[in-house]
Design a protein around this motif. Structure first.
Motif, PDB file in Angstrom:
ATOM      1  N   ARG A  92      -0.782   6.577  14.397  1.00 44.69           N
ATOM      2  CA  ARG A  92       0.483   6.052  14.886  1.00 44.69           C
ATOM      3  C   ARG A  92       1.004   5.037  13.875  1.00 44.69           C
ATOM      4  NH1 ARG A  92      -3.001   4.761  18.241  1.00 44.69           N
ATOM      5  NH2 ARG A  92      -2.401   2.620  18.549  1.00 44.69           N
ATOM      6  N   ALA A  93       2.276   4.798  13.913  1.00 45.04           N
ATOM      7  CA  ALA A  93       2.886   3.862  12.973  1.00 45.04           C
ATOM      8  C   ALA A  93       3.023   2.474  13.595  1.00 45.04           C
ATOM      9  CB  ALA A  93       4.250   4.369  12.536  1.00 45.04           C
ATOM     10  N   ALA A  94       2.892   1.479  12.770  1.00 43.99           N
ATOM     11  CA  ALA A  94       3.148   0.086  13.116  1.00 43.99           C
ATOM     12  C   ALA A  94       3.653  -0.548  11.820  1.00 43.99           C
ATOM     13  CB  ALA A  94       1.875  -0.584  13.626  1.00 43.99           C
ATOM     14  N   SER A  95       3.737  -1.876  11.785  1.00 46.20           N
ATOM     15  CA  SER A  95       4.210  -2.484  10.544  1.00 46.20           C
ATOM     16  C   SER A  95       3.531  -3.820  10.275  1.00 46.20           C
ATOM     17  CB  SER A  95       5.732  -2.675  10.585  1.00 46.20           C
ATOM     18  OG  SER A  95       6.098  -3.558  11.630  1.00 46.20           O
ATOM     19  N   PHE A  96       3.541  -4.177   8.999  1.00 44.43           N
ATOM     20  CA  PHE A  96       3.071  -5.467   8.513  1.00 44.43           C
ATOM     21  C   PHE A  96       4.209  -6.047   7.686  1.00 44.43           C
ATOM     22  CE2 PHE A  96       0.976  -7.820   4.941  1.00 44.43           C
ATOM     23  CZ  PHE A  96       0.621  -8.927   5.683  1.00 44.43           C
ATOM     24  N   LYS A  97       4.828  -7.114   8.205  1.00 45.15           N
ATOM     25  CA  LYS A  97       5.996  -7.730   7.565  1.00 45.15           C
ATOM     26  C   LYS A  97       7.070  -6.685   7.278  1.00 45.15           C
ATOM     27  CE  LYS A  97       3.470 -11.611   5.662  1.00 45.15           C
ATOM     28  NZ  LYS A  97       3.088 -12.390   4.492  1.00 45.15           N
TER      29      LYS A  97
END
Length: 171
Positions: A6-11
């Protein structure tokens, strides 16, 4: 359980989470993490307790530090039937050093560094960094998940109040 990504984000930059996306009502998967360099722990070690699992990428970052301190404070008012576990990929001796320096003594810190068992079982393993994504799980005394918060952005805080209310609802 099938492994998925699954996708998520960092900054704001995309990162990939590996493992299943767990939901309220699911049985909590077992895992193996390190208490220290020799001793291991698993879900079974906390049988019969209400568990709040606070997952942080690394205790040595601002949001992770604040998250762990907040749950350490909350632990005082939750009683003996509740255990708060903080899981990160930090090495066990780094966790112990951080807790000592920070005065954190009510949460149990556990390390997922060895084989990322927790991260893979709970769908929070960050493929690109080999860290666990910030998340919260509340698990009842019968090992059923009653609350889940998967954060989409690694640098954001979880909803502390909702997590604590989910624990209190089980008392």
């Amino acid at each position: 359980m099938m492994t998925q990504q699954r996708a998520a984000s960092f900054k704001g930059n995309p990162i990939t989470l590996v493992g299943p996306e767990l939901a309220v009502g699911d049985s909590a998967p077992d895992f193996t993490v390190s208490k220290n360099l020799v001793e291991q722990a698993s879900l079974k070690d906390y049988a019969g307790k209400i568990k709040l699992i606070s997952v942080v990428p690394s205790l040595d970052t601002g949001v992770c530090d604040a998250q762990t301190r907040r749950f350490n404070e909350e632990a005082a008012g939750l009683g003996d039937h509740v255990i708060i576990l903080t899981i990160s990929a930090d090495l066990p001796f780094a966790q112990a050093r951080w807790c000592g320096a920070s005065g954190v003594d009510r949460v149990v810190t556990l390390s997922d560094h060895k084989d990322m068992s927790f991260g893979q079982a709970y769908g929070v393993l960050i493929k690109e960094f080999r860290l666990d994504m910030r998340s919260i799980f509340v698990i009842d005394a019968n090992d059923k998940i009653t609350y889940v918060e998967y954060l989409q952005e690694m640098t954001e805080h979880p909803n502390y109040e909702q997590a604590v209310e989910a624990v209190k609802a089980l008392l």
